[in-house]
Design a protein around this motif. Structure first.
Motif, PDB file in Angstrom:
ATOM      1  N   PRO A  72       0.807  -1.235   0.000  1.00  9.81           N
ATOM      2  CA  PRO A  72       0.000   0.000   0.000  1.00  9.81           C
ATOM      3  C   PRO A  72       0.832   1.275   0.000  1.00  9.81           C
ATOM      4  CG  PRO A  72      -0.968  -1.595   1.493  1.00  9.81           C
ATOM      5  CD  PRO A  72       0.335  -2.168   1.039  1.00  9.81           C
ATOM      6  N   LEU A  73       2.038   1.236   0.571  1.00 11.29           N
ATOM      7  CA  LEU A  73       2.879   2.434   0.562  1.00 11.29           C
ATOM      8  C   LEU A  73       3.292   2.800  -0.862  1.00 11.29           C
ATOM      9  CD1 LEU A  73       5.224   1.759   3.624  1.00 11.29           C
ATOM     10  CD2 LEU A  73       3.257   3.283   3.509  1.00 11.29           C
ATOM     11  N   SER A  74       3.714   1.787  -1.618  1.00 12.17           N
ATOM     12  CA  SER A  74       4.097   2.056  -3.010  1.00 12.17           C
ATOM     13  C   SER A  74       2.891   2.456  -3.850  1.00 12.17           C
ATOM     14  CB  SER A  74       4.761   0.808  -3.608  1.00 12.17           C
ATOM     15  OG  SER A  74       5.899   0.439  -2.873  1.00 12.17           O
ATOM     16  N   GLU A  75       1.773   1.782  -3.649  1.00  9.89           N
ATOM     17  CA  GLU A  75       0.573   2.105  -4.423  1.00  9.89           C
ATOM     18  C   GLU A  75       0.086   3.520  -4.128  1.00  9.89           C
ATOM     19  OE1 GLU A  75      -2.104  -0.958  -3.326  1.00  9.89           O
ATOM     20  OE2 GLU A  75      -1.044  -2.542  -4.433  1.00  9.89           O
ATOM     21  N   ALA A  76       0.197   3.942  -2.873  1.00 11.92           N
ATOM     22  CA  ALA A  76      -0.201   5.309  -2.530  1.00 11.92           C
ATOM     23  C   ALA A  76       0.712   6.324  -3.198  1.00 11.92           C
ATOM     24  CB  ALA A  76      -0.175   5.494  -1.015  1.00 11.92           C
ATOM     25  N   SER A  77       1.999   5.994  -3.269  1.00 17.12           N
ATOM     26  CA  SER A  77       2.942   6.897  -3.927  1.00 17.12           C
ATOM     27  C   SER A  77       2.644   7.021  -5.422  1.00 17.12           C
ATOM     28  CB  SER A  77       4.372   6.389  -3.717  1.00 17.12           C
ATOM     29  OG  SER A  77       5.311   7.206  -4.377  1.00 17.12           O
ATOM     30  N   PHE A  78       2.378   5.874  -6.068  1.00 14.31           N
ATOM     31  CA  PHE A  78       2.016   5.912  -7.491  1.00 14.31           C
ATOM     32  C   PHE A  78       0.706   6.673  -7.696  1.00 14.31           C
ATOM     33  CE2 PHE A  78       4.546   1.786  -7.826  1.00 14.31           C
ATOM     34  CZ  PHE A  78       5.640   2.423  -8.383  1.00 14.31           C
ATOM     35  N   GLY A  79      -0.224   6.492  -6.772  1.00 12.11           N
ATOM     36  CA  GLY A  79      -1.509   7.169  -6.882  1.00 12.11           C
ATOM     37  C   GLY A  79      -1.393   8.684  -6.792  1.00 12.11           C
ATOM     38  N   MET A  80      -0.354   9.171  -6.132  1.00  7.92           N
ATOM     39  CA  MET A  80      -0.151  10.618  -6.001  1.00  7.92           C
ATOM     40  C   MET A  80       0.682  11.181  -7.147  1.00  7.92           C
ATOM     41  SD  MET A  80       0.507  10.904  -1.888  1.00  7.92           S
ATOM     42  CE  MET A  80       0.600  12.707  -1.948  1.00  7.92           C
ATOM     43  N   GLY A  81       1.005  10.329  -8.119  1.00  8.90           N
ATOM     44  CA  GLY A  81       1.692  10.803  -9.318  1.00  8.90           C
ATOM     45  C   GLY A  81       3.197  10.654  -9.293  1.00  8.90           C
ATOM     46  N   ALA A  82       3.759   9.969  -8.307  1.00  9.89           N
ATOM     47  CA  ALA A  82       5.212   9.797  -8.245  1.00  9.89           C
ATOM     48  C   ALA A  82       5.673   8.783  -9.285  1.00  9.89           C
ATOM     49  CB  ALA A  82       5.625   9.335  -6.850  1.00  9.89           C
ATOM     50  N   THR A  83       6.884   8.990  -9.792  1.00 11.06           N
ATOM     51  CA  THR A  83       7.460   8.030 -10.721  1.00 11.06           C
ATOM     52  C   THR A  83       7.986   6.824  -9.951  1.00 11.06           C
ATOM     53  OG1 THR A  83       9.652   9.032 -10.591  1.00 11.06           O
ATOM     54  CG2 THR A  83       8.134   9.914 -12.248  1.00 11.06           C
TER      55      THR A  83
END
Length: 295
Positions: free
Chosen positions: A176-187
């Protein structure tokens, strides 16, 4: 009648399980006590033989053919320079390989093939890495038996262990930490740099420090390369010839069959090596706890 037989069988199985549990308990207790007793005897023997030989002259002195004048400063400096090569090479290649295998390489036959070979390399005897280091670094690259050749050989030895430990630490990061980061537009790289790597860092450091501790205590690869334990100047760089604490212990143990005092010198050097490992592991625990607290 049938019910009574079932109850009897159940009672017998319960009694048998309790008996096996009790036997297992005492077997494990005996195993633990046996290991502690052997370790205690070994530590007592080493300290009783070597503690009286440790003084400032022994720590700061040069090697000598006379046991009462011999010192280990050259071996301490050689160990220091060796770790200056091993630590950055291993961390950069090991952690980088783990990140690529876990987060970039697609799951499939190639990934499984590489993973299997890395696991197999972690179990290869250390002397095989010594032969590889002698062939590639000492002869093909013509480095000889200098600090750089020894450091690169030791890096090959512990590299598979660092890769496996780093992969396990990366896998332990919650998705979930990585998915949240991707969801906020991070590469992907931003997610690895700011989310995955900081969370996995305590586990990575633990594996790396334990691997470095193994490298400090290894002797066989350096023997194959031809690292001497002779009267030589103190090493001042990565292109100087050198010796290390385990090598000095090895040669003094061999010489003790001719001169008994060398056994005391070997014991004193073992104490210094144990203190160095204790400081290294304590530092690793402090750093790991600091990162765990900050995360």
């Amino acid at each position: 009648m049938m019910r009574q037989m079932n109850q009897q069988n159940s009672s017998r199985r319960t009694t048998l399980r309790l008996l096996l549990n009790r036997i297992s308990k005492y077997v494990f207790l005996f195993s633990t006590l046996f290991g502690l007793v052997v370790l205690s005897i070994l530590i007592y023997r080493v300290f009783s033989q070597g503690i009286g030989w440790i003084n400032l002259d022994f720590i700061t002195g040069k090697l000598s053919t006379r046991p009462e004048r011999a010192g280990i400063m050259g071996a301490i400096l050689g160990t220091f320079w060796l770790m200056l090569v091993v630590a950055p090479v291993t961390m950069f290649l090991g952690v980088g390989s783990a990140i690529y295998l876990e987060l970039y390489l697609k799951k499939g036959r190639l990934q499984a093939f590489i993973q299997t070979n890395i696991a197999n390399l972690a179990g290869v005897p250390s002397i095989v890495y010594g032969i590889l280091g002698l062939t590639v670094f000492a002869r093909v690259l013509n480095l000889g038996n200098v600090v750089l050749a020894g450091g690169l050989t030791m890096s090959l030895l512990i590299l598979p262990i660092v890769i496996v430990a780093s992969q396990e630490a990366i896998r332990a990061v919650p998705n979930p930490l990585s998915e949240a980061s991707f969801g906020m537009g991070a590469t992907k790289w931003q997610t690895i740099k700011h989310i995955v790597f900081p969370v996995a860092l305590p586990g990575i450091l633990t594996g790396a420090i334990l691997s470095l501790s193994r490298a400090i205590g290894e002797t066989a690869p350096l023997v194959v390369i031809g690292i001497p334990a002779l009267l030589m100047p103190f090493p001042g760089g990565i292109f100087d010839k050198f010796t290390v604490l385990p090598m000095q212990i090895y040669y003094w143990t061999l010489d003790s069959s001719l001169t008994a005092e060398y056994a005391n010198l070997a014991s004193a050097t073992i104490i210094v090596l144990l203190l160095a490992l204790l400081i290294l592991n304590t530092t690793a625990i402090i750093i790991r706890n600091k990162f765990q607290t900050s995360n």
